[in-house]
Motif scaffolding. Sequence first.
Motif, PDB file in Angstrom:
ATOM      1  N   THR A 208      10.239  36.244  64.912  1.00 17.31           N
ATOM      2  CA  THR A 208      10.876  35.163  64.159  1.00 17.31           C
ATOM      3  C   THR A 208       9.979  33.945  64.008  1.00 17.31           C
ATOM      4  OG1 THR A 208      11.912  34.120  66.098  1.00 17.31           O
ATOM      5  CG2 THR A 208      13.125  35.918  65.032  1.00 17.31           C
ATOM      6  N   VAL A 209       8.830  33.967  64.646  1.00 16.30           N
ATOM      7  CA  VAL A 209       7.906  32.834  64.538  1.00 16.30           C
ATOM      8  C   VAL A 209       7.358  32.761  63.109  1.00 16.30           C
ATOM      9  CG1 VAL A 209       5.674  31.910  65.293  1.00 16.30           C
ATOM     10  CG2 VAL A 209       7.285  32.859  66.967  1.00 16.30           C
ATOM     11  N   GLY A 210       7.350  31.551  62.549  1.00 18.58           N
ATOM     12  CA  GLY A 210       6.860  31.363  61.194  1.00 18.58           C
ATOM     13  C   GLY A 210       7.820  31.836  60.124  1.00 18.58           C
ATOM     14  N   ARG A 211       9.087  31.984  60.464  1.00 18.44           N
ATOM     15  CA  ARG A 211      10.072  32.473  59.495  1.00 18.44           C
ATOM     16  C   ARG A 211      11.209  31.477  59.334  1.00 18.44           C
ATOM     17  NH1 ARG A 211      11.911  38.331  61.255  1.00 18.44           N
ATOM     18  NH2 ARG A 211      12.934  38.253  59.218  1.00 18.44           N
ATOM     19  N   THR A 212      11.781  31.470  58.143  1.00 15.00           N
ATOM     20  CA  THR A 212      12.949  30.662  57.844  1.00 15.00           C
ATOM     21  C   THR A 212      14.110  31.602  57.553  1.00 15.00           C
ATOM     22  OG1 THR A 212      11.597  28.886  56.910  1.00 15.00           O
ATOM     23  CG2 THR A 212      13.927  28.925  56.289  1.00 15.00           C
ATOM     24  N   PHE A 213      15.230  31.363  58.213  1.00 18.42           N
ATOM     25  CA  PHE A 213      16.426  32.179  58.016  1.00 18.42           C
ATOM     26  C   PHE A 213      17.496  31.330  57.346  1.00 18.42           C
ATOM     27  CE2 PHE A 213      14.225  34.095  61.584  1.00 18.42           C
ATOM     28  CZ  PHE A 213      14.297  35.449  61.320  1.00 18.42           C
ATOM     29  N   ASN A 214      17.804  31.642  56.091  1.00 18.07           N
ATOM     30  CA  ASN A 214      18.910  31.014  55.380  1.00 18.07           C
ATOM     31  C   ASN A 214      20.099  31.964  55.438  1.00 18.07           C
ATOM     32  OD1 ASN A 214      17.617  28.552  54.217  1.00 18.07           O
ATOM     33  ND2 ASN A 214      16.264  30.090  53.319  1.00 18.07           N
ATOM     34  N   PHE A 215      21.272  31.434  55.765  1.00 18.88           N
ATOM     35  CA  PHE A 215      22.375  32.363  56.031  1.00 18.88           C
ATOM     36  C   PHE A 215      23.731  31.673  55.967  1.00 18.88           C
ATOM     37  CE2 PHE A 215      20.963  30.470  59.988  1.00 18.88           C
ATOM     38  CZ  PHE A 215      22.122  30.205  60.692  1.00 18.88           C
ATOM     39  N   HIS A 216      24.761  32.523  55.898  1.00 22.35           N
ATOM     40  CA  HIS A 216      26.147  32.090  56.057  1.00 22.35           C
ATOM     41  C   HIS A 216      26.885  33.193  56.789  1.00 22.35           C
ATOM     42  CE1 HIS A 216      27.247  34.844  52.775  1.00 22.35           C
ATOM     43  NE2 HIS A 216      26.272  34.301  52.049  1.00 22.35           N
ATOM     44  N   ASP A 217      28.126  32.962  57.164  1.00 22.81           N
ATOM     45  CA  ASP A 217      28.910  33.996  57.830  1.00 22.81           C
ATOM     46  C   ASP A 217      28.985  35.231  56.936  1.00 22.81           C
ATOM     47  OD1 ASP A 217      29.357  32.305  59.944  1.00 22.81           O
ATOM     48  OD2 ASP A 217      31.388  31.745  59.331  1.00 22.81           O
ATOM     49  N   GLY A 218      28.849  36.400  57.550  1.00 21.52           N
ATOM     50  CA  GLY A 218      28.814  37.614  56.746  1.00 21.52           C
ATOM     51  C   GLY A 218      29.068  38.860  57.538  1.00 21.52           C
ATOM     52  N   GLU A 219      28.355  39.930  57.208  1.00 24.89           N
ATOM     53  CA  GLU A 219      28.663  41.251  57.730  1.00 24.89           C
ATOM     54  C   GLU A 219      27.559  41.893  58.547  1.00 24.89           C
ATOM     55  OE1 GLU A 219      31.684  42.366  57.423  1.00 24.89           O
ATOM     56  OE2 GLU A 219      32.271  40.675  56.156  1.00 24.89           O
ATOM     57  N   THR A 220      26.400  41.255  58.645  1.00 22.13           N
ATOM     58  CA  THR A 220      25.266  41.837  59.368  1.00 22.13           C
ATOM     59  C   THR A 220      25.182  41.211  60.756  1.00 22.13           C
ATOM     60  OG1 THR A 220      24.066  42.111  57.299  1.00 22.13           O
ATOM     61  CG2 THR A 220      22.783  42.256  59.320  1.00 22.13           C
ATOM     62  N   SER A 221      25.066  42.023  61.789  1.00 23.39           N
ATOM     63  CA  SER A 221      24.996  41.474  63.130  1.00 23.39           C
ATOM     64  C   SER A 221      23.782  40.551  63.239  1.00 23.39           C
ATOM     65  CB  SER A 221      24.893  42.592  64.163  1.00 23.39           C
ATOM     66  OG  SER A 221      23.628  43.226  64.112  1.00 23.39           O
ATOM     67  N   SER A 223      21.693  40.111  65.649  1.00 23.46           N
ATOM     68  CA  SER A 223      20.517  40.785  66.193  1.00 23.46           C
ATOM     69  C   SER A 223      19.786  41.578  65.117  1.00 23.46           C
ATOM     70  CB  SER A 223      20.906  41.698  67.355  1.00 23.46           C
ATOM     71  OG  SER A 223      21.846  42.672  66.924  1.00 23.46           O
ATOM     72  N   GLN A 224      20.550  42.238  64.235  1.00 22.16           N
ATOM     73  CA  GLN A 224      19.928  42.995  63.152  1.00 22.16           C
ATOM     74  C   GLN A 224      19.332  42.050  62.102  1.00 22.16           C
ATOM     75  OE1 GLN A 224      22.601  45.774  61.256  1.00 22.16           O
ATOM     76  NE2 GLN A 224      21.151  46.269  59.599  1.00 22.16           N
ATOM     77  N   ALA A 225      20.014  40.950  61.816  1.00 22.60           N
ATOM     78  CA  ALA A 225      19.533  40.026  60.786  1.00 22.60           C
ATOM     79  C   ALA A 225      18.212  39.385  61.192  1.00 22.60           C
ATOM     80  CB  ALA A 225      20.588  38.944  60.518  1.00 22.60           C
ATOM     81  N   VAL A 226      18.066  38.983  62.432  1.00 21.57           N
ATOM     82  CA  VAL A 226      16.825  38.324  62.837  1.00 21.57           C
ATOM     83  C   VAL A 226      15.694  39.315  63.038  1.00 21.57           C
ATOM     84  CG1 VAL A 226      18.076  36.412  63.894  1.00 21.57           C
ATOM     85  CG2 VAL A 226      17.319  38.316  65.325  1.00 21.57           C
ATOM     86  N   ALA A 227      16.030  40.581  63.159  1.00 19.61           N
ATOM     87  CA  ALA A 227      14.982  41.612  63.303  1.00 19.61           C
ATOM     88  C   ALA A 227      14.408  42.036  61.960  1.00 19.61           C
ATOM     89  CB  ALA A 227      15.547  42.831  64.029  1.00 19.61           C
TER      90      ALA A 227
END
Length: 227
Positions: A208-221, A223-227
């Motif tokens: 996750t280093v050097g990454r930007t995660f844009n998100f909202h509540d949803g359906e993907t766990s 742990s899976q989303a950050v991987a």
Amino acid sequence: MTTVTIIGGHGKVALRTTPLLRDAGYMVRSVIRAEAQSANVSAAGAVPVIADIEHLDVDAISDLIDGTDVVIWSAGAGGGSDERTWAVDRDAAVRTMDAADKVGARRFIMVSYLNSRLVDGVAPITETEAGLPAPAAYYNAKSEADEHLRTATNLDWTILGPSVLSAETGSGSITLVTDPETRDVDVPTTSRENVAQILVAVINNPTTVGRTFNFHDGETSISQAVA
């Protein structure tokens, strides 16, 4: 033991994050402005550190976070004047990044907002843009701070960009937003509990280093989303 310092430790996200970090085996220090906030921070599982980050220079912040392994920026002006918004959400954040660089606190996690970014070097939100839930100063100050983190530091950074935050119970599942034109008004809200969970999930995940995660509540766990 890994030490995590949360800047803005009495915020609603921070108070939800602290017990998760504690339960995961981290030592948590929470920087707060007022002595009166100490009881809540201690109850959540953190060591309260009284300091007004808005008015500290880089050297003072360096002393404050020296010995820290991970810095989480979760502070904000909280909808005050535009002047104070710039002072906290950009200027104090940038000084904290520079201080972390200075003392070798390399892991830096920024709690930002959905699709924070500059366009051709300029923050893109205008005062007249309709429908956004916060003043333009907030979006633009965060965008400029995030750009400094990405381009002007040597930190191992991760930026989290949730949509408008809610008090809903965290589901542990999110949806990543990949369209850079998506705004807060176009997507569901994000539970603060889910933000707390993703904060813990990214800390020791080198992918996750050097990454930007844009998100909202949803359906993907998470742990899976950050991987």
